[in-house]
Design a protein around this motif. Structure first.
Motif, PDB file in Angstrom:
ATOM      1  N   VAL A 251       0.896  -1.083  -0.056  1.00 20.85           N
ATOM      2  CA  VAL A 251      -0.005   0.019  -0.291  1.00 20.85           C
ATOM      3  C   VAL A 251       0.751   1.128  -0.061  1.00 20.85           C
ATOM      4  CG1 VAL A 251      -1.942   1.484   1.369  1.00 20.85           C
ATOM      5  CG2 VAL A 251      -1.849  -1.206   1.084  1.00 20.85           C
ATOM      6  N   ASP A 252       1.623   1.305   1.064  1.00 26.00           N
ATOM      7  CA  ASP A 252       2.993   2.575   1.000  1.00 26.00           C
ATOM      8  C   ASP A 252       4.068   1.902   1.693  1.00 26.00           C
ATOM      9  OD1 ASP A 252       2.784   3.395   3.710  1.00 26.00           O
ATOM     10  OD2 ASP A 252       0.636   4.293   3.040  1.00 26.00           O
ATOM     11  N   THR A 253       5.089   2.455   1.910  1.00 21.89           N
ATOM     12  CA  THR A 253       6.518   1.960   2.409  1.00 21.89           C
ATOM     13  C   THR A 253       6.523   2.911   3.499  1.00 21.89           C
ATOM     14  OG1 THR A 253       7.694   3.441   1.079  1.00 21.89           O
ATOM     15  CG2 THR A 253       7.617   1.186   0.547  1.00 21.89           C
ATOM     16  N   VAL A 254       5.762   3.943   3.874  1.00 16.99           N
ATOM     17  CA  VAL A 254       5.853   4.656   5.189  1.00 16.99           C
ATOM     18  C   VAL A 254       6.036   3.775   6.342  1.00 16.99           C
ATOM     19  CG1 VAL A 254       4.552   6.373   6.593  1.00 16.99           C
ATOM     20  CG2 VAL A 254       4.418   6.531   3.729  1.00 16.99           C
ATOM     21  N   GLY A 255       7.107   4.026   7.131  1.00 19.21           N
ATOM     22  CA  GLY A 255       7.193   3.206   8.375  1.00 19.21           C
ATOM     23  C   GLY A 255       7.588   2.043   8.422  1.00 19.21           C
ATOM     24  N   ALA A 256       8.104   1.504   6.966  1.00 14.57           N
ATOM     25  CA  ALA A 256       8.611  -0.024   7.121  1.00 14.57           C
ATOM     26  C   ALA A 256       9.777  -0.201   7.879  1.00 14.57           C
ATOM     27  CB  ALA A 256       8.595  -0.410   5.470  1.00 14.57           C
ATOM     28  N   GLY A 257      10.724   0.791   7.632  1.00 14.69           N
ATOM     29  CA  GLY A 257      12.123   0.463   8.199  1.00 14.69           C
ATOM     30  C   GLY A 257      11.815   0.666   9.707  1.00 14.69           C
ATOM     31  N   ASP A 258      11.045   1.479  10.209  1.00 12.94           N
ATOM     32  CA  ASP A 258      10.814   1.617  11.604  1.00 12.94           C
ATOM     33  C   ASP A 258      10.167   0.222  12.366  1.00 12.94           C
ATOM     34  OD1 ASP A 258      11.816   4.105  11.341  1.00 12.94           O
ATOM     35  OD2 ASP A 258       9.654   4.907  10.803  1.00 12.94           O
ATOM     36  N   ALA A 259       9.128  -0.292  11.403  1.00 13.10           N
ATOM     37  CA  ALA A 259       8.563  -1.472  12.090  1.00 13.10           C
ATOM     38  C   ALA A 259       9.681  -2.658  11.883  1.00 13.10           C
ATOM     39  CB  ALA A 259       7.318  -1.979  10.939  1.00 13.10           C
ATOM     40  N   PHE A 260      10.726  -2.507  10.924  1.00  9.98           N
ATOM     41  CA  PHE A 260      11.665  -3.489  11.025  1.00  9.98           C
ATOM     42  C   PHE A 260      12.461  -3.453  12.215  1.00  9.98           C
ATOM     43  CE2 PHE A 260      16.047  -4.925  10.149  1.00  9.98           C
ATOM     44  CZ  PHE A 260      15.807  -5.925   9.341  1.00  9.98           C
ATOM     45  N   MET A 261      12.751  -1.926  12.671  1.00 13.41           N
ATOM     46  CA  MET A 261      13.629  -1.701  13.806  1.00 13.41           C
ATOM     47  C   MET A 261      12.951  -2.191  15.210  1.00 13.41           C
ATOM     48  SD  MET A 261      16.534  -0.144  14.587  1.00 13.41           S
ATOM     49  CE  MET A 261      16.936  -1.551  15.666  1.00 13.41           C
ATOM     50  N   SER A 262      11.505  -2.018  15.370  1.00 18.44           N
ATOM     51  CA  SER A 262      10.669  -2.411  16.366  1.00 18.44           C
ATOM     52  C   SER A 262      10.800  -3.896  16.462  1.00 18.44           C
ATOM     53  CB  SER A 262       9.598  -1.884  16.428  1.00 18.44           C
ATOM     54  OG  SER A 262       8.829  -2.054  15.363  1.00 18.44           O
ATOM     55  N   GLY A 263      10.530  -4.592  15.259  1.00 19.18           N
ATOM     56  CA  GLY A 263      10.405  -6.182  15.341  1.00 19.18           C
ATOM     57  C   GLY A 263      11.875  -6.460  15.778  1.00 19.18           C
ATOM     58  N   THR A 264      12.947  -6.029  15.319  1.00 16.24           N
ATOM     59  CA  THR A 264      14.206  -6.438  15.581  1.00 16.24           C
ATOM     60  C   THR A 264      14.551  -6.380  17.189  1.00 16.24           C
ATOM     61  OG1 THR A 264      15.321  -5.632  13.467  1.00 16.24           O
ATOM     62  CG2 THR A 264      16.786  -5.939  15.552  1.00 16.24           C
ATOM     63  N   LEU A 265      14.178  -5.208  17.638  1.00 16.33           N
ATOM     64  CA  LEU A 265      14.466  -4.974  19.134  1.00 16.33           C
ATOM     65  C   LEU A 265      13.438  -5.947  19.838  1.00 16.33           C
ATOM     66  CD1 LEU A 265      14.627  -1.182  19.300  1.00 16.33           C
ATOM     67  CD2 LEU A 265      16.398  -2.862  19.366  1.00 16.33           C
ATOM     68  N   HIS A 266      12.098  -6.364  19.427  1.00 12.65           N
ATOM     69  CA  HIS A 266      11.236  -7.298  20.138  1.00 12.65           C
ATOM     70  C   HIS A 266      12.108  -8.707  20.243  1.00 12.65           C
ATOM     71  CE1 HIS A 266       7.630  -9.260  21.135  1.00 12.65           C
ATOM     72  NE2 HIS A 266       7.788 -10.175  20.293  1.00 12.65           N
ATOM     73  N   ALA A 267      12.287  -8.953  19.048  1.00  9.67           N
ATOM     74  CA  ALA A 267      12.983 -10.423  19.007  1.00  9.67           C
ATOM     75  C   ALA A 267      14.314 -10.634  19.920  1.00  9.67           C
ATOM     76  CB  ALA A 267      13.403 -10.612  17.422  1.00  9.67           C
TER      77      ALA A 267
END
Length: 313
Positions: A236-252
């Protein structure tokens, strides 16, 4: 693993004004650090955001958005207008930004020390507030792990040589660094992302992650490299995709007990199997986000389901 980490994110909030041909403007709460804090809270962590918000409609929109996920918002009391960015999307949903932003963050006291500190983007390079950000990171890193995402915005980075020095200083202070291949191309034109990541790794971090859009993601650690493919998604759009990658990384990393002062030594012994699991969670988080409008990352149940499916495939 700690049952519930106290995670501090330091950085800007931005009202993303999304513009599409033939449609009315849409305003989404944004700003890379704010998106990371929101994503972490959605994933069940105790997230505090140290930021600036103006006493205006955009500031209230962002504050309500963050509070809705459980983010504790702390500000320095500044009353400048809430920063904004006009986001223009192309036919593939890729975003280009035009900013109206100031960053004058002053010192703010904390009620309790965090287990982990994340920063990056505009906040870590824009004067005069960058001095407060770096001072906080330097003082807190003795008792907390640190992550950093440069999230390069060329029009706000100032002189290129000075910007590179600022980024490299933040990299050296960090345990976990994430950057996109586009970030690295702007910082180091013509240099291979893998080589830059290895050079950054040698300056201090335990792991350096590189996102490569449709080509997946790469982790560089002392034991070698780990790669994962991008997940198929209807963008749909790439807004916030890199930030979601970052939060997913820290969560894991938190799930594996690799954050906080007690986790730092284990983080520096990160093996390939756990690295691959971290990347699966991170890419899954990004894939969920690009499939819906704005910076709208997954909650814990969504991420667990998708990451588990990837682990079985």
């Amino acid at each position: 693993m700690l049952d519930r980490l106290d995670l501090l994110v330091i950085g800007e909030c931005v009202a993303d004004i999304v513009r599409l041909p033939g449609t009315a403007d849409r305003v989404h709460p944004g700003g890379s650090p704010a998106n990371v804090a929101y994503g972490l809270a959605r994933l069940g962590h105790g997230a505090t955001l140290l930021t600036q918000l103006g006493p205006d409609d955009n500031g209230r929109l962002i504050r309500d958005h963050l509070a809705g996920a459980g983010v504790e918002v702390r500000t320095d009391g500044a009353t400048a207008p809430t920063p904004s960015a006009a986001v223009t999307l192309d036919g593939a949903g890729r975003a280009a930004y035009t900013f109206e932003i100031t960053w004058t963050l002053g010192p703010v006291s904390l009620d309790r020390p965090p287990h982990h500190v994340h920063t990056g983007s505009i906040a870590a390079v824009m004067e005069p507030g960058e001095a407060t950000v770096l001072g906080a990171v330097e003082s807190l890193r003795t008792s907390a792990t640190v992550s950093y995402d440069p999230n390069v915005r060329p029009e706000l980075m100032g002189d290129h040589e000075s910007a590179v020095r600022r980024v490299e200083r933040c990299v050296a202070l960090s345990d976990v660094v994430k950057a996109s291949d586009e970030d690295l191309e702007w910082l180091y034109p013509g240099q291979a992302p893998e080589q830059v990541a290895e050079r950054w790794l040698a300056s201090g971090p335990a792991v350096v992650l590189v996102t490569r859009g449709g080509d997946g993601a790469l982790a560089v650690l002392p034991g070698g490299r780990v790669t994962v493919d991008a997940l198929p998604a209807e963008v749909v759009d790439t807004v916030g995709a890199g930030d979601a990658f970052m939060s997913g990384t820290l969560h894991a990393l938190a799930v594996h007990g690799l954050l906080g002062a007690d986790g730092r030594e284990r983080l520096r012994s990160l093996d390939r199997a756990r690295t691959a699991d971290v990347l699966r969670h991170a890419t899954a988080s990004a894939a969920v986000t690009v499939a819906r409008a704005g910076a709208n990352p997954p909650d814990a149940a969504e991420l667990a389901e998708l990451a588990a499916a990837l682990g079985r495939s």
